[in-house]
Design a protein around this motif. Structure first.
Motif, mmCIF file in Angstrom:
data_model
loop_
_atom_site.group_PDB
_atom_site.id
_atom_site.type_symbol
_atom_site.label_atom_id
_atom_site.label_comp_id
_atom_site.label_asym_id
_atom_site.label_seq_id
_atom_site.Cartn_x
_atom_site.Cartn_y
_atom_site.Cartn_z
ATOM 1 N N GLU A 116 0.831 -1.201 0.000
ATOM 2 C CA GLU A 116 0.000 0.000 0.000
ATOM 3 C C GLU A 116 0.863 1.247 0.000
ATOM 4 O O GLU A 116 0.589 2.218 -0.714
ATOM 5 N N GLU A 117 1.939 1.219 0.797
ATOM 6 C CA GLU A 117 2.835 2.382 0.862
ATOM 7 C C GLU A 117 3.437 2.701 -0.501
ATOM 8 O O GLU A 117 3.568 3.869 -0.879
ATOM 9 N N MET A 118 3.794 1.660 -1.241
ATOM 10 C CA MET A 118 4.384 1.855 -2.557
ATOM 11 C C MET A 118 3.369 2.445 -3.537
ATOM 12 O O MET A 118 3.658 3.401 -4.264
ATOM 13 N N VAL A 119 2.167 1.879 -3.543
ATOM 14 C CA VAL A 119 1.121 2.351 -4.454
ATOM 15 C C VAL A 119 0.766 3.804 -4.153
ATOM 16 O O VAL A 119 0.621 4.626 -5.068
ATOM 17 N N ILE A 120 0.636 4.126 -2.885
ATOM 18 C CA ILE A 120 0.242 5.484 -2.492
ATOM 19 C C ILE A 120 1.342 6.489 -2.806
ATOM 20 O O ILE A 120 1.067 7.573 -3.342
ATOM 21 N N LEU A 152 -5.878 7.748 -2.111
ATOM 22 C CA LEU A 152 -5.920 8.159 -3.522
ATOM 23 C C LEU A 152 -7.359 8.063 -4.027
ATOM 24 O O LEU A 152 -7.689 7.234 -4.875
ATOM 25 N N PRO A 153 -8.243 8.908 -3.530
ATOM 26 C CA PRO A 153 -9.660 8.806 -3.908
ATOM 27 C C PRO A 153 -9.896 8.968 -5.402
ATOM 28 O O PRO A 153 -10.872 8.432 -5.943
ATOM 29 N N ASN A 154 -9.029 9.705 -6.080
ATOM 30 C CA ASN A 154 -9.158 9.908 -7.519
ATOM 31 C C ASN A 154 -8.080 9.174 -8.318
ATOM 32 O O ASN A 154 -7.892 9.443 -9.496
#
Length: 555
Positions: A116-120, A152-154
């Protein structure tokens, strides 16, 4: 024939008082030109401004501005390279589709290594990244979806959908979650053929907009290494599967009709010699072949938006990224180099091993998820006995029909050196594991001794990757570390730079430097194509703090 000009070494550089009369190029004012090697490198690295290479008194200098023809004291240019930004690399359609700033994404590494940290972190900087959902139970994936969507809502973000022939319930459960939470992009990986699950995800996102045009809400990026599999994702979904989904009430009649007019995937990632599941394909052979296949299918089907083709596997340096774009890739994908970054879901010991690896420090080993099929994956062999021990288990699986057929002395060694437990105890733990994950696995194993043996062997194969992620003490020599040979090229590139230190390897820095380096090298190659010899000192991109001007943003 164009003559070749050279930049001089530092002790030869000096401003000239004489002017060279050339018959081509733009005039550049003498006062705007630098002949100093440090300033030349600085201006070459300033990608926001163009470069004008001029000659004076037999040596070359550089300017970032040109002058009007009526100016007097001028030097004529010998070569020109325009301003060129990292975001100019690749196909703009990729950025539009996924809401990114760059034609680059970080591919999924299973079991949450692509965390998750990487994606965010990458998403906030304008990069797409795929969460490593492969091998995780639905409850864990659900937590990741909620966390990433909150940050990352969008978007941009993506989730991995890995083909799981041994555990179809996991594949189905992932699709259920992606549809429930409105995950609009999946990276379909390790598929040999299309399954109802991936087809359902794609078709369930089809509708007509106000202009009566097909709207595709559920995007699919298919990661493949074979032409026959790529073709399946470039064609519309199979009619038989679509009709079964319709009969089961999982899609509407309108969606079933629309499915005949769209390809299964928006993008195809040609996966070359990568870490994890790989066919070890050379990128220079694979990518052009997949692009040609796309062109054939597009000519036949005439999709309004052709399927894009990108590439991954072996990309860990600016040179590799630029070469991939030059071959026609719409985007590039990285994997192995991200596993050694701060945000990766791997332990510090694993990251240090990766930072020490060379290109030859990799090997192929049996894969846990497709063990019975003989599928292999590429792992790091430096500092680990896993490749050798995993292969021994697969050899035993091929020669024995049950645990009971394993010779006593061999079983004793397995229990002492590999499993470190009695195999009967391992079976009890395996049953407990699958009772909460996929009970049908135990039912089938009770009927088939060879299947039971496979599940016991998969206990070791599966846990070996988990041990690497969590840093299991005492099991370091059994760590299963998915790794491609590009890690060696990456380590050689960043040697003596701040990225040599594992603690400084952050995914946004790595991504930014790879793309900025590729843009820098693109301009250097333009100058070389115009006859300018650029020495290694000036033509090599070295990652330095502050060079990577990739802004963090909320998209």
């Amino acid at each position: 024939m164009m003559t070749q000009d050279k930049f001089m070494t530092a002790n030869q550089l000096s401003l000239s008082d004489s002017y060279i009369d050339q018959n081509w190029g733009w005039p550049v004012q003498k006062k705007e030109v630098s002949f100093d090697s440090r300033e030349i490198k600085k201006r070459l690295s300033n990608l926001e401004n163009p470069c004008y290479i001029v000659k004076g008194n037999g040596i070359l200098g550089i300017s970032t501005t040109k002058t009007d023809m009526y100016k007097v004291e001028t030097l004529e240019t010998r070569a020109y390279a325009p301003a060129f930004q990292p975001e100019q690399l690749g196909d703009p359609g990729f950025k539009t589709t996924y809401g990114t700033k760059y034609c680059y994404y970080a591919g999924a590494m299973a079991n949450g290594i692509a965390s998750e940290e990487m994606v965010i972190a990458l998403g906030k900087a304008g990069f797409l990244a795929s969460f490593g959902a492969g091998g995780l139970v639905p409850e864990r994936i659900e937590v990741a979806i909620q966390r990433i969507q909150q940050a990352l809502p969008n978007g941009p973000y993506c989730f991995n959908l890995i083909h799981s022939p041994a555990e179809p319930a996991l594949e189905r459960g992932s699709v259920d979650l992606y549809l429930k939470y409105g995950v609009r992009c999946v990276e379909a990986a390790a598929f040999i053929a299309l399954t109802p699950n991936v087809v359902r995800y794609r078709v369930a996102g089809l509708s007509l907009n106000a202009d009566n045009e097909i709207e595709i809400k559920n995007r699919v990026i298919a990661k493949i290494s074979r032409r026959e599999v790529a073709a399946k994702f470039m064609e519309p979904p199979p009619e038989k599967i679509v009709q079964q989904l319709l009969a089961d009430g999982l899609i509407t009649e309108q969606q079933a009709r629309l499915a005949t007019k769209v390809p299964m995937a928006d993008d195809i990632t040609a996966e070359a010699d990568s870490g994890g599941h790989t066919d070890n394909r050379p990128l220079v052979s694979l990518l052009p072949s997949i692009i040609a296949l796309r062109d054939e299918i597009q000519a036949k089907n005439q999709y309004p938006q052709p399927v894009r083709v990108g590439a991954g596997g072996g990309i860990g340096t600016p040179e590799a990224a630029l070469a991939t774009f030059a071959m026609g890739a719409a985007y590039v994908v990285t994997g192995t180099v991200n596993q050694g970054c701060v945000e990766a879901g791997a332990c510090e010991h694993t990251k240090k091993l990766l930072a020490q690896a060379d290109m030859a420090d990799v090997a192929m080993a049996p894969a846990s998820d497709m063990f019975e099929m003989g599928v292999k994956l590429q792992v790091l062999r430096r500092g680990s006995f896993f490749p050798m021990r995993a292969q021994k288990l697969y050899d035993l699986y091929n020669t024995c029909n049950s645990i009971e057929e394993i010779p006593a002395d061999v079983r004793e060694k397995l229990e002492k050196q590999v499993f470190r437990k009695n195999l009967d105890t391992i079976w009890k733990e395996t049953k407990t594991f699958f009772e909460g994950r996929d009970p049908s696995q135990i039912v089938n194993a009770d009927k088939d001794p060879k299947r039971k043996m496979a599940l016991i062997f998969r206990w070791y194969l599966g846990l070996a990757s988990r041990w690497s992620n969590i840093g299991e003490k005492g099991r370091e020599m059994d760590y299963q570390i998915w790794c491609g040979p590009c890690i060696g090229a990456f380590n050689a590139w960043v040697k003596n730079s701040y990225l040599e230190d594992v603690e400084n390897r952050r995914v946004v820095d790595v991504a930014g430097h790879i793309l900025r380096g590729a843009a820098f090298l693109y301009r250097i190659q333009m100058l070389r194509n115009q006859g300018v010899i650029v020495p290694p000192k000036l033509g090599r991109y070295v990652p330095e703090r502050g060079w990577c001007s990739i802004p963090t943003q909320n998209l």
